[in-house]
Design a protein around this motif. Structure first.
Motif, mmCIF file in Angstrom:
data_model
loop_
_atom_site.group_PDB
_atom_site.id
_atom_site.type_symbol
_atom_site.label_atom_id
_atom_site.label_comp_id
_atom_site.label_asym_id
_atom_site.label_seq_id
_atom_site.Cartn_x
_atom_site.Cartn_y
_atom_site.Cartn_z
ATOM 1 N N TYR A 81 0.569 -1.314 -0.283
ATOM 2 C CA TYR A 81 -0.208 -0.385 -0.042
ATOM 3 C C TYR A 81 1.230 0.970 -0.030
ATOM 4 O O TYR A 81 0.559 2.601 -0.789
ATOM 5 C CB TYR A 81 -0.820 0.714 1.052
ATOM 6 N N GLY A 82 1.454 1.092 1.221
ATOM 7 C CA GLY A 82 2.788 2.308 0.731
ATOM 8 C C GLY A 82 3.665 2.234 -0.216
ATOM 9 O O GLY A 82 3.954 3.839 -0.603
ATOM 10 N N ILE A 83 3.877 1.969 -0.858
ATOM 11 C CA ILE A 83 4.752 1.868 -1.862
ATOM 12 C C ILE A 83 4.119 1.686 -3.261
ATOM 13 O O ILE A 83 4.841 3.296 -3.355
ATOM 14 C CB ILE A 83 5.179 0.530 -2.415
ATOM 15 N N SER A 84 2.174 1.815 -3.461
ATOM 16 C CA SER A 84 1.821 2.287 -4.748
ATOM 17 C C SER A 84 1.321 3.576 -4.246
ATOM 18 O O SER A 84 1.217 4.202 -5.452
ATOM 19 C CB SER A 84 0.977 1.334 -4.267
ATOM 20 N N LYS A 85 0.998 4.211 -2.845
ATOM 21 C CA LYS A 85 1.173 5.647 -2.501
ATOM 22 C C LYS A 85 2.067 6.591 -3.367
ATOM 23 O O LYS A 85 1.950 7.369 -3.346
ATOM 24 C CB LYS A 85 0.344 5.583 -1.338
ATOM 25 N N TYR A 86 3.372 5.571 -2.471
ATOM 26 C CA TYR A 86 4.242 6.546 -2.894
ATOM 27 C C TYR A 86 4.983 6.563 -4.707
ATOM 28 O O TYR A 86 4.959 8.340 -5.405
ATOM 29 C CB TYR A 86 6.133 5.685 -3.010
ATOM 30 N N GLU A 87 4.768 5.192 -5.264
ATOM 31 C CA GLU A 87 4.908 5.914 -6.877
ATOM 32 C C GLU A 87 3.484 6.711 -7.353
ATOM 33 O O GLU A 87 3.892 7.361 -8.367
ATOM 34 C CB GLU A 87 4.437 4.609 -6.947
ATOM 35 N N ALA A 88 2.096 6.545 -6.650
ATOM 36 C CA ALA A 88 1.300 7.551 -7.152
ATOM 37 C C ALA A 88 1.807 8.614 -7.389
ATOM 38 O O ALA A 88 1.664 9.858 -7.778
ATOM 39 C CB ALA A 88 -0.131 7.729 -6.978
ATOM 40 N N GLU A 89 3.016 9.632 -6.256
ATOM 41 C CA GLU A 89 2.884 10.458 -5.048
ATOM 42 C C GLU A 89 4.090 10.812 -6.733
ATOM 43 O O GLU A 89 3.688 12.058 -7.178
ATOM 44 C CB GLU A 89 3.513 10.803 -4.737
ATOM 45 N N GLU A 90 4.791 10.004 -7.097
ATOM 46 C CA GLU A 90 6.206 10.715 -7.896
ATOM 47 C C GLU A 90 5.228 10.909 -9.275
ATOM 48 O O GLU A 90 5.550 11.724 -10.355
ATOM 49 C CB GLU A 90 6.846 8.907 -7.756
ATOM 50 N N GLY A 91 4.400 9.356 -9.775
ATOM 51 C CA GLY A 91 3.752 10.404 -10.642
ATOM 52 C C GLY A 91 2.849 11.567 -11.269
ATOM 53 O O GLY A 91 3.133 12.098 -11.717
ATOM 54 N N LEU A 92 2.073 11.771 -10.329
ATOM 55 C CA LEU A 92 1.861 12.883 -9.725
ATOM 56 C C LEU A 92 2.245 14.202 -10.486
ATOM 57 O O LEU A 92 2.575 15.330 -10.981
ATOM 58 C CB LEU A 92 0.707 13.015 -8.730
ATOM 59 N N LEU A 93 3.705 13.824 -9.751
ATOM 60 C CA LEU A 93 4.642 15.580 -9.542
ATOM 61 C C LEU A 93 5.856 15.810 -10.903
ATOM 62 O O LEU A 93 4.887 16.724 -11.331
ATOM 63 C CB LEU A 93 5.713 14.792 -8.464
ATOM 64 N N ALA A 94 5.791 14.398 -11.770
ATOM 65 C CA ALA A 94 6.262 13.986 -13.176
ATOM 66 C C ALA A 94 4.702 15.279 -13.873
ATOM 67 O O ALA A 94 5.053 16.331 -14.683
ATOM 68 C CB ALA A 94 6.550 13.183 -13.938
ATOM 69 N N LEU A 95 4.023 14.587 -13.855
ATOM 70 C CA LEU A 95 2.281 15.319 -14.543
ATOM 71 C C LEU A 95 2.334 16.451 -14.196
ATOM 72 O O LEU A 95 1.832 17.299 -15.648
ATOM 73 C CB LEU A 95 1.241 13.903 -14.229
ATOM 74 N N ALA A 96 2.378 16.584 -13.094
ATOM 75 C CA ALA A 96 2.010 18.375 -12.847
ATOM 76 C C ALA A 96 3.395 18.928 -13.604
ATOM 77 O O ALA A 96 2.796 20.182 -13.881
ATOM 78 C CB ALA A 96 2.287 18.952 -10.824
ATOM 79 N N ARG A 97 4.156 18.817 -13.106
ATOM 80 C CA ARG A 97 5.767 19.693 -14.584
ATOM 81 C C ARG A 97 5.308 19.492 -15.411
ATOM 82 O O ARG A 97 5.542 20.645 -16.137
ATOM 83 C CB ARG A 97 6.804 18.734 -13.624
ATOM 84 N N GLU A 98 5.406 18.665 -15.794
ATOM 85 C CA GLU A 98 4.333 18.743 -17.611
ATOM 86 C C GLU A 98 3.535 19.117 -17.914
ATOM 87 O O GLU A 98 3.668 20.293 -18.741
ATOM 88 C CB GLU A 98 3.842 16.910 -17.953
ATOM 89 N N THR A 99 2.168 19.124 -17.361
ATOM 90 C CA THR A 99 0.991 19.942 -17.543
ATOM 91 C C THR A 99 0.921 21.301 -16.972
ATOM 92 O O THR A 99 0.154 22.285 -17.524
ATOM 93 C CB THR A 99 -0.077 19.267 -17.473
ATOM 94 N N GLY A 100 1.452 21.534 -15.883
ATOM 95 C CA GLY A 100 0.961 23.032 -14.728
ATOM 96 C C GLY A 100 0.225 22.716 -14.330
ATOM 97 O O GLY A 100 -0.113 23.803 -13.742
ATOM 98 N N MET A 101 -1.065 21.505 -14.158
ATOM 99 C CA MET A 101 -2.271 21.289 -13.279
ATOM 100 C C MET A 101 -1.798 21.649 -11.902
ATOM 101 O O MET A 101 -0.484 21.389 -11.457
ATOM 102 C CB MET A 101 -2.896 19.774 -13.581
ATOM 103 N N GLU A 102 -1.604 22.558 -11.109
ATOM 104 C CA GLU A 102 -1.377 21.956 -9.401
ATOM 105 C C GLU A 102 -1.732 21.034 -8.822
ATOM 106 O O GLU A 102 -2.829 20.464 -8.806
ATOM 107 C CB GLU A 102 -2.634 23.603 -9.046
ATOM 108 N N LEU A 103 -0.597 20.632 -7.841
ATOM 109 C CA LEU A 103 -1.075 19.056 -7.499
ATOM 110 C C LEU A 103 -0.555 19.645 -5.083
ATOM 111 O O LEU A 103 0.201 20.375 -5.103
ATOM 112 C CB LEU A 103 0.032 18.822 -7.892
ATOM 113 N N VAL A 104 -1.474 18.852 -5.098
ATOM 114 C CA VAL A 104 -1.641 19.112 -3.262
ATOM 115 C C VAL A 104 -1.410 17.762 -2.543
ATOM 116 O O VAL A 104 -2.345 17.037 -3.180
ATOM 117 C CB VAL A 104 -2.873 19.840 -3.177
#
Length: 315
Positions: A140-163
């Motif tokens: 569970y923790g690993i999957s949440k971390y991988e989701a965070e990493e993917g979201l951070l990359a997506l936010a940098r790519e698209t400009g959508m704000e992430l919290v």
């Protein structure tokens, strides 16, 4: 006026958040897997969350997306045994939603993560902080971390704000799982062998977590940040049981069995994970959350525990 999407809207956190969002913003679209729910016109039913889910209808005209839905139940005691299953929902499903949200023009994406991304325990005077190097251990923790990493990359790519909000155990009215079991133990009045436990653990009441999420919806300083949540007061297992007893208005009956004996006994019967939660420490530092957002937990631990025992009929 903002239009807000909430996934996991019929869950423990989702129900309370939906009420709070409706009271403040009115315009809310709720996503649920349930087919038998009230006021169906307010909901979008999504059966499965994975890389194939189409979120187009749910995201129409949405300004803010709050993603609570996740696979949370441990289905295997083997470390990593179900990682692929967790990844399908918590990583692939989350990133599919976020990518479609960015394409649909969603301005801010709020992701409810877990303190398990930071790790399973803290030692000595160390507290987890939002800027620590992540150290997840279970699927569970690993999957949440991988989701965070993917979201951070997506936010940098698209400009959508992430919290990103990493939460420890959440308790409140209707809580289930281990915390509900603890409440039942206290209410039975049976003596519990946990009177000598001096660990320290951070928790967050449902009301305090909802308050933090609501703050992150439109606070300028929340954009592209990771925050930790807690009540701001850490408790030992012994303290928690005593204060639960006070909240339930029943006597507290704790026997001071040495921690080493408890740890050995639980380990011998295959309950190492339970031993860690009952005897180990897990503390989080919410200084960044408080400083950047000007936020403080609105209710105390004792009030949060009292609310666990309040039923609709007693209000």
């Amino acid at each position: 006026m903002k239009y807000i999407l909430i996934t996991g809207a019929t869950g423990f956190v989702g129900k309370a958040l939906s009420v709070a969002v409706q009271q403040k913003f009115a315009m809310v679209r709720k996503v649920s897997r349930c087919s038998t729910i009230d006021s169906l016109e307010q909901y979008v039913q999504i059966d499965d969350i994975d890389q194939h889910t189409d979120w187009a209808n749910a995201l129409h005209n949405v300004d803010i997306a709050i993603h609570l839905a996740a696979r949370v139940h441990i289905m295997s005691h083997e470390k990593g045994g179900d990682l692929a299953t967790y990844r399908r929902t918590n990583v692939d499903g989350t990133l599919k939603l976020a990518r479609q949200a960015a394409q649909a023009g969603v301005k801010r994406f709020i992701f409810l993560s877990s303190i398990k991304v930071s790790g399973e325990q803290t030692l000595g005077s160390r507290l987890f902080s939002a800027d620590d190097l992540p150290s997840p251990e279970d699927p569970y923790g690993i999957s949440k971390y991988e989701a965070e990493e993917g979201l951070l990359a997506l936010a940098r790519e698209t400009g959508m704000e992430l919290v990103i909000i990493r939460s420890p155990l959440v308790y409140g009215p209707g809580v289930k799982g281990n915390f509900a079991s603890m409440m039942k133990w206290v209410q039975t009045g049976w003596p519990l062998p946990l009177g000598a436990v001096k660990n320290r653990r951070s928790l967050v009441s449902l009301d305090n977590l909802i308050s933090l999420i609501m703050t992150c919806i439109d606070h300028p300083a929340a954009a592209n940040q990771i925050f930790l949540a807690s009540d701001g007061e850490d408790l030992s297992t012994s303290d928690l049981l005593r204060r639960l007893a006070d909240a339930a208005r029943v006597p507290s009956r704790l026997i001071p069995v040495p921690v080493g004996v408890l740890n050995t006994g639980l380990s011998l019967i295959g309950k190492k994970a339970i031993a860690q939660r009952l005897l180990g420490s897990l503390q989080v530092d919410i200084a960044k959350t408080q400083k950047l957002l000007g936020w403080t937990p609105p209710i105390t631990v004792d009030e949060g525990l009292r609310r666990c025992f309040v039923t609709k009929g007693s209000l």
